[in-house]
Scaffold this motif. Sequence first.
Motif, short mmCIF file in Angstrom:
data_model
loop_
_atom_site.label_atom_id
_atom_site.label_comp_id
_atom_site.label_asym_id
_atom_site.label_seq_id
_atom_site.Cartn_x
_atom_site.Cartn_y
_atom_site.Cartn_z
N MET A 1 -11.57 -5.04 4.75
CA MET A 1 -10.37 -4.21 4.71
C MET A 1 -10.70 -2.80 5.18
O MET A 1 -11.77 -2.27 4.86
CB MET A 1 -9.81 -4.16 3.28
N PRO A 2 -9.81 -2.18 5.94
CA PRO A 2 -10.09 -0.81 6.43
C PRO A 2 -10.03 0.21 5.30
O PRO A 2 -9.29 0.05 4.33
CB PRO A 2 -8.96 -0.59 7.43
N ILE A 3 -10.84 1.25 5.42
CA ILE A 3 -10.84 2.35 4.44
C ILE A 3 -9.65 3.26 4.73
O ILE A 3 -9.41 3.64 5.88
CB ILE A 3 -12.15 3.14 4.51
N LYS A 4 -8.91 3.62 3.68
CA LYS A 4 -7.76 4.50 3.86
C LYS A 4 -7.70 5.51 2.73
O LYS A 4 -8.23 5.29 1.64
CB LYS A 4 -6.46 3.70 3.91
N GLU A 5 -7.07 6.62 2.99
CA GLU A 5 -6.93 7.68 2.00
C GLU A 5 -5.82 7.33 1.02
O GLU A 5 -4.73 6.90 1.41
CB GLU A 5 -6.63 9.00 2.70
N LEU A 6 -6.10 7.52 -0.28
CA LEU A 6 -5.12 7.20 -1.31
C LEU A 6 -4.03 8.26 -1.35
O LEU A 6 -4.28 9.45 -1.08
CB LEU A 6 -5.78 7.10 -2.67
N PRO A 7 -2.80 7.88 -1.72
CA PRO A 7 -1.72 8.86 -1.88
C PRO A 7 -2.05 9.84 -3.01
O PRO A 7 -2.75 9.50 -3.97
CB PRO A 7 -0.50 8.00 -2.25
N GLU A 8 -1.53 11.05 -2.90
CA GLU A 8 -1.81 12.10 -3.89
C GLU A 8 -1.38 11.67 -5.29
O GLU A 8 -2.09 11.93 -6.27
CB GLU A 8 -1.09 13.39 -3.48
N THR A 9 -0.22 11.02 -5.41
CA THR A 9 0.25 10.61 -6.73
C THR A 9 -0.71 9.61 -7.37
O THR A 9 -1.02 9.69 -8.57
CB THR A 9 1.64 9.97 -6.62
N LEU A 10 -1.22 8.64 -6.58
CA LEU A 10 -2.16 7.65 -7.11
C LEU A 10 -3.48 8.31 -7.50
O LEU A 10 -4.09 7.95 -8.50
CB LEU A 10 -2.38 6.55 -6.07
N ILE A 11 -3.91 9.29 -6.72
CA ILE A 11 -5.14 10.02 -7.06
C ILE A 11 -4.99 10.72 -8.41
O ILE A 11 -5.89 10.68 -9.25
CB ILE A 11 -5.47 11.05 -5.95
N ASN A 12 -3.85 11.34 -8.62
CA ASN A 12 -3.61 12.02 -9.89
C ASN A 12 -3.53 11.04 -11.06
O ASN A 12 -3.99 11.34 -12.16
CB ASN A 12 -2.31 12.83 -9.81
N GLN A 13 -2.95 9.86 -10.83
CA GLN A 13 -2.86 8.87 -11.89
C GLN A 13 -4.24 8.33 -12.26
O GLN A 13 -4.52 8.05 -13.42
CB GLN A 13 -1.93 7.73 -11.47
N ILE A 14 -5.11 8.18 -11.26
CA ILE A 14 -6.49 7.76 -11.54
C ILE A 14 -7.21 8.82 -12.37
O ILE A 14 -7.91 8.53 -13.35
CB ILE A 14 -7.25 7.47 -10.23
N ALA A 15 -7.00 10.08 -11.98
CA ALA A 15 -7.60 11.17 -12.74
C ALA A 15 -7.05 11.22 -14.15
O ALA A 15 -7.78 11.49 -15.12
CB ALA A 15 -7.35 12.51 -12.02
N ALA A 16 -5.75 10.93 -14.29
CA ALA A 16 -5.14 10.94 -15.62
C ALA A 16 -5.77 9.88 -16.51
O ALA A 16 -5.91 10.06 -17.72
CB ALA A 16 -3.63 10.72 -15.51
#
Length: 599
Positions: A1-16
């Motif tokens: 699978m190709p590497i892609k940048e995660l959406p900002e909202t998903l990044i924040n949810q992971i951090a949460a």
Amino acid sequence: MPIKELPETLINQIAAGEVIERPASAAKELIENAIDAGATRIEIATSGGGKSLLRVIDNGSGMNSADLALAVRRHCTSKLDSGLDDIRTLGFRGEALPSIGSVAKLTITSRMRDADGAEISVNGGKLTPIRPAGTNPGTRVEVRDLFFATPARLKFLKSEKAENAAITEVVRRMAIAFPHVHFVLSGSDRNTLDLPATGDDHLARIAQILGREFRENAIEINAERDDVTLSGYAGIPTFNRGNAAHQYAFVNGRPVQDKQIMSALRAAYAETVPSGRYPVAVLSITIDPALVDVNVHPAKSDVRFRDPGHIRGLMIGAIREALAREGSRASTSAASAMMSAFRPGFSPRATAPHWSPQTSPYRPYSQPSFDEPVTEAQAPFAAFSAPSARAEDIPQTEVPTTPSPTGMNLGAVRAQLHENYIVAQTGDGLVIVDQHAAHERLVFEAMRKAMNEKRIPSQVLLIPEIVDLPEEDCDRLMEHAEALEQFGLTYERFGPGAIAVRETPAMLGEIDANGLIRQLADEIAEWDTASALSKRLEYLAATMACHGSVRSGRRLKLEEMNALLRQMEATPGSGQCNHGRPTYIELKLSDIEKLFGRS
């Protein structure tokens, strides 16, 4: 699978997911922000255990519109000027507010002094424009419907009562760390917790959290070694609890739940608090920020010291020195429990006349004095004589009125009850001593002192004591024969499945060698290794002291009982036995008067 940048909202949810585990985690982050902003009053309100509503209002420095816009973006902070080697604030990651905003409905209203207020909202990661708002100086953060954007996380939350308790604990820890801040915790789902600021009186703030009883049973800790300072308060050993919930640790003002610190605290009380019980302590470590890493955990609850052994040694040494300084002090909770156990034969009438010691014909004695030195024969390991006087036969001599130069405080013996409890009269009450527990502690301290100075003297048995044991127990005992010989206990193999005891510690007098060997075999089997045994030599000394102590059911002479009290007064830690139980209970005259309705 190709590497892609995660959406900002998903990044924040992971951090949460790393930073905001439950409502208490969000409360901790918001309170830390308020303290870093210089607030002197912080109000926290909750509803639904913090899931429906969590509101934090402070009177700190506040933010302007530009600050608000950056505050809800990841990795934006005003608290990190000199890098990770010099962190002097509670928060520094810049993840708390955007993480909360990604999983909840977040509204921040703030105003700097002499400036206009502003407000910004983030709902499940969706940002609304900044708008003007009328508000007092400071910041108001409101979090509603926590985890509505990540419903799976809601399933892992506990009951509202449990989540409320977790938030309360966060506020309590913060309140202890910052006594100059007034905390108010309220809400529709809880009773209000109001903790006014106490300023420099840190013990007063601790008493707000742990109760007045802790203040009465606390020992001040203040030690410094190589630019590391340890301060705070530790409870005396007999003031213990059934869990570790009353242990608080802080590093540079930051509340932590660090395993290294808790391990050092347990080690400091290892000889004095029984298994399954926990000491009560509030300890603060001040250290150069460069020597401690507070960035090892997203929630900053753990820390990593550059030299953990140094911190451990400082803690154990300082606490043990403080406990030794307190000498024979016993917990006031024992007297409280004794008072509650009494069942008066009648209830005093409300119209009973007022009574005081000054108006009573039975006035209390003056403080007793014991000026005669303790002789060699009165040492705790000396043999006690044959049974002598009954309790009613003990002469009622006058208590001396001359103050004692050495501060004797356990009084003059008046009786021995049930051949185990010594009753002594003090200047303002009475003391009840458990003779076995007290003598056990004195023997242990004498053994420990002798062990540190040289090999404990032994006495040769005329007829060796043969102890039959399983072969594996014999093997374990023989592996540690040399170490136990340091205590004056000498034994050897006596054929298969047997040990011959040839010498026992002289200071213990006549003991049950068979029972002692069997108990030591059980303990060595539990520890198993020689390295573990070397760390528990003092525990073995405590075991031997128990076998060599004056037993319950033994009648003692008046001079023997007084000698025991004098030795207790001169021995550090004699307020509790080797198992952590109190060796004596003190009742003040005022307590006795209450039992008879005289006060």
